[in-house]
Design an enzyme around this catalytic site. Sequence first.
Site, PDB file in Angstrom:
ATOM      1  N   GLU A 141       0.832  -1.206   0.000  1.00 49.83           N
ATOM      2  CA  GLU A 141       0.000   0.000   0.000  1.00 49.83           C
ATOM      3  C   GLU A 141       0.868   1.258   0.000  1.00 49.83           C
ATOM      4  O   GLU A 141       1.573   1.526   0.979  1.00 49.83           O
ATOM      5  CB  GLU A 141      -0.919   0.047   1.216  1.00 49.83           C
ATOM      6  CG  GLU A 141      -1.779   1.307   1.216  1.00 49.83           C
ATOM      7  CD  GLU A 141      -2.585   1.502   2.484  1.00 49.83           C
ATOM      8  OE1 GLU A 141      -3.577   2.266   2.436  1.00 49.83           O
ATOM      9  OE2 GLU A 141      -2.233   0.909   3.515  1.00 49.83           O
ATOM     10  N   GLU A 155     -12.272   2.924   4.955  1.00 47.48           N
ATOM     11  CA  GLU A 155     -11.229   3.342   5.877  1.00 47.48           C
ATOM     12  C   GLU A 155     -11.264   4.864   5.988  1.00 47.48           C
ATOM     13  O   GLU A 155     -10.495   5.577   5.342  1.00 47.48           O
ATOM     14  CB  GLU A 155      -9.846   2.870   5.416  1.00 47.48           C
ATOM     15  CG  GLU A 155      -8.759   3.205   6.438  1.00 47.48           C
ATOM     16  CD  GLU A 155      -7.382   2.700   6.044  1.00 47.48           C
ATOM     17  OE1 GLU A 155      -7.160   1.475   6.160  1.00 47.48           O
ATOM     18  OE2 GLU A 155      -6.546   3.518   5.631  1.00 47.48           O
TER      19      GLU A 155
END
Length: 301
Positions: free
Chosen positions: A174, A273
């Site tokens: 990520e 998120e």
Amino acid sequence: MAPLRFSANLSWLFPELPGLPARLRAAGSSGFEAVEVAWPYAEPPEVLARAAREAGLRLVLINTPPGDQEKGEMGLGAVPGRQAAFRQGLEQAVRSGHCLMGRRSIPGKGAVARGSLVCSAAFLRLDMIHLMAGRVPQGADRIAVKAEMEIVFLENLRHAAGVLAQEDLVGLLEPINTRITDPQYFLDSPQQAAAILQKVGRPNLQLQMDIFHWQIMDGNLTGNIREFLPIVGHVQVAQVPGRGEPSSPGELNFPYLFQLLEDEGYKGFVGCEYQPRGDTVEGLSWLRSYWDRRGHPEGQR
């Protein structure tokens, strides 16, 4: 085109509730099929597994441990001199996944005895582990240490790919933006992550696309989504710049982005998120509207 499937990131959603078991129950009652938890290691896994099974939830993502946060660590994958600690953390993540899924490791072997229960309950499955790259060492020049950190990261990723392949797990990279969120993070763009994945060349290592970070670092979301989606294993969303719900004021047009993901054939989960601006359930009106319009995917409530 199938509707998107959404997972609740319990490290962010339901902050008004104490503890992961309560958040798991809330995610299930809110209609989620799946959850992700950054670091589930502080809670007894059998407690989490029982709460998840009762809520009918699937665990799609956990992170490798961050390292020594008191010393400023936030992942160890690319950090020189911390290779042994990264591998220990990877083993911890895999062991945690075993227990949460009701599996056990065979001492001295890498394989898993499937169906051998060590917990009183289990998640339906674990899909992915985010292999956190970590930060440029304090006081170091990013450009000066980039080559060394990449070599370390490649070495650790090749090791991780072998470990995860034995468990039918996917490892994720990520990129995290260095303009706002974490100025010292090593991996900060999809281009950098894709180049590293190409060098490693393992099919069970994929890209984690957090649209919040991608927009801040590079913009050009339509082009980047189309270019990199074939190697994306997981998507996460939050509005920019406030990191609130997709329906909160900001730069991003999420109905357009969701339609783009559908049109491009994305089949994975979209992780929520973000920081709720108020009560989490009330703030999920955007998701309920999406479900009303597109329907739930098969198996989602």
